[in-house]
Enzyme design. Structure first.
Site, PDB file in Angstrom:
ATOM      1  N   SER A   8       0.806  -1.225   0.000  1.00  0.00           N
ATOM      2  CA  SER A   8       0.000   0.000   0.000  1.00  0.00           C
ATOM      3  C   SER A   8       0.841   1.277   0.000  1.00  0.00           C
ATOM      4  O   SER A   8       0.286   2.376  -0.017  1.00  0.00           O
ATOM      5  CB  SER A   8      -0.932   0.006   1.211  1.00  0.00           C
ATOM      6  OG  SER A   8      -0.186  -0.028   2.398  1.00  0.00           O
ATOM      7  N   CYS A   9       2.149   1.160  -0.021  1.00  0.00           N
ATOM      8  CA  CYS A   9       3.048   2.319   0.048  1.00  0.00           C
ATOM      9  C   CYS A   9       3.336   2.855  -1.360  1.00  0.00           C
ATOM     10  O   CYS A   9       3.865   2.132  -2.206  1.00  0.00           O
ATOM     11  CB  CYS A   9       4.341   1.900   0.740  1.00  0.00           C
ATOM     12  SG  CYS A   9       5.642   3.150   0.717  1.00  0.00           S
ATOM     13  N   ASP A  10       2.995   4.113  -1.604  1.00  0.00           N
ATOM     14  CA  ASP A  10       3.228   4.726  -2.916  1.00  0.00           C
ATOM     15  C   ASP A  10       4.708   4.742  -3.285  1.00  0.00           C
ATOM     16  O   ASP A  10       5.068   4.469  -4.429  1.00  0.00           O
ATOM     17  CB  ASP A  10       2.695   6.160  -2.947  1.00  0.00           C
ATOM     18  CG  ASP A  10       1.178   6.231  -2.946  1.00  0.00           C
ATOM     19  OD1 ASP A  10       0.532   5.230  -3.324  1.00  0.00           O
ATOM     20  OD2 ASP A  10       0.640   7.286  -2.559  1.00  0.00           O
TER      21      ASP A  10
END
Length: 114
Positions: A8-10
């Protein structure tokens, strides 16, 4: 090269895309889905230092008690990350015996030249 990421980390997604675009061979290890064993976490914390290995801007960090946050040491950082893998600053790149954290222009150049 192993890249420790969070799906979920850009920034992690950007790093993985950049590695693929640059043709840099790597494998992805999602810290939440795949977990983190104590030996690996300890190696990362020793290499980066406790303060750099822990993401103090994370929601997980803000949810910790004041007692857990105080006096961050290598041992306490390892214990916290093993219990809460999303506390680890990411992405972390493992190349040989070297660990690098974050994803900025300087790190990109380092990854390209070595």
């Amino acid at each position: 090269m192993i890249v420790y990421t969070l799906k979920s980390c850009d920034t992690c997604r950007k790093a993985l895309k950049w590695l693929a675009d640059e043709g840099i061979a790597h494998s992805n290890h999602d810290v939440r889905a795949d977990g983190m064993d104590e030996a690996t976490v300890r190696s990362i914390v020793i290499a980066l230092g406790a303060e750099k290995a822990v993401n103090k801007r994370s929601t997980t960090w803000r949810g910790l008690s004041d007692e857990q946050k105080q006096g961050l040491t290598e041992d306490s950082a390892v214990a916290l990350i093993v219990e809460n893998p999303t506390l680890m600053k990411r992405p972390v790149f493992k190349r040989g015996g070297e660990y690098l954290a974050g994803f900025d222009a300087r790190l990109q150049q380092t990854l390209k030249t070595r």
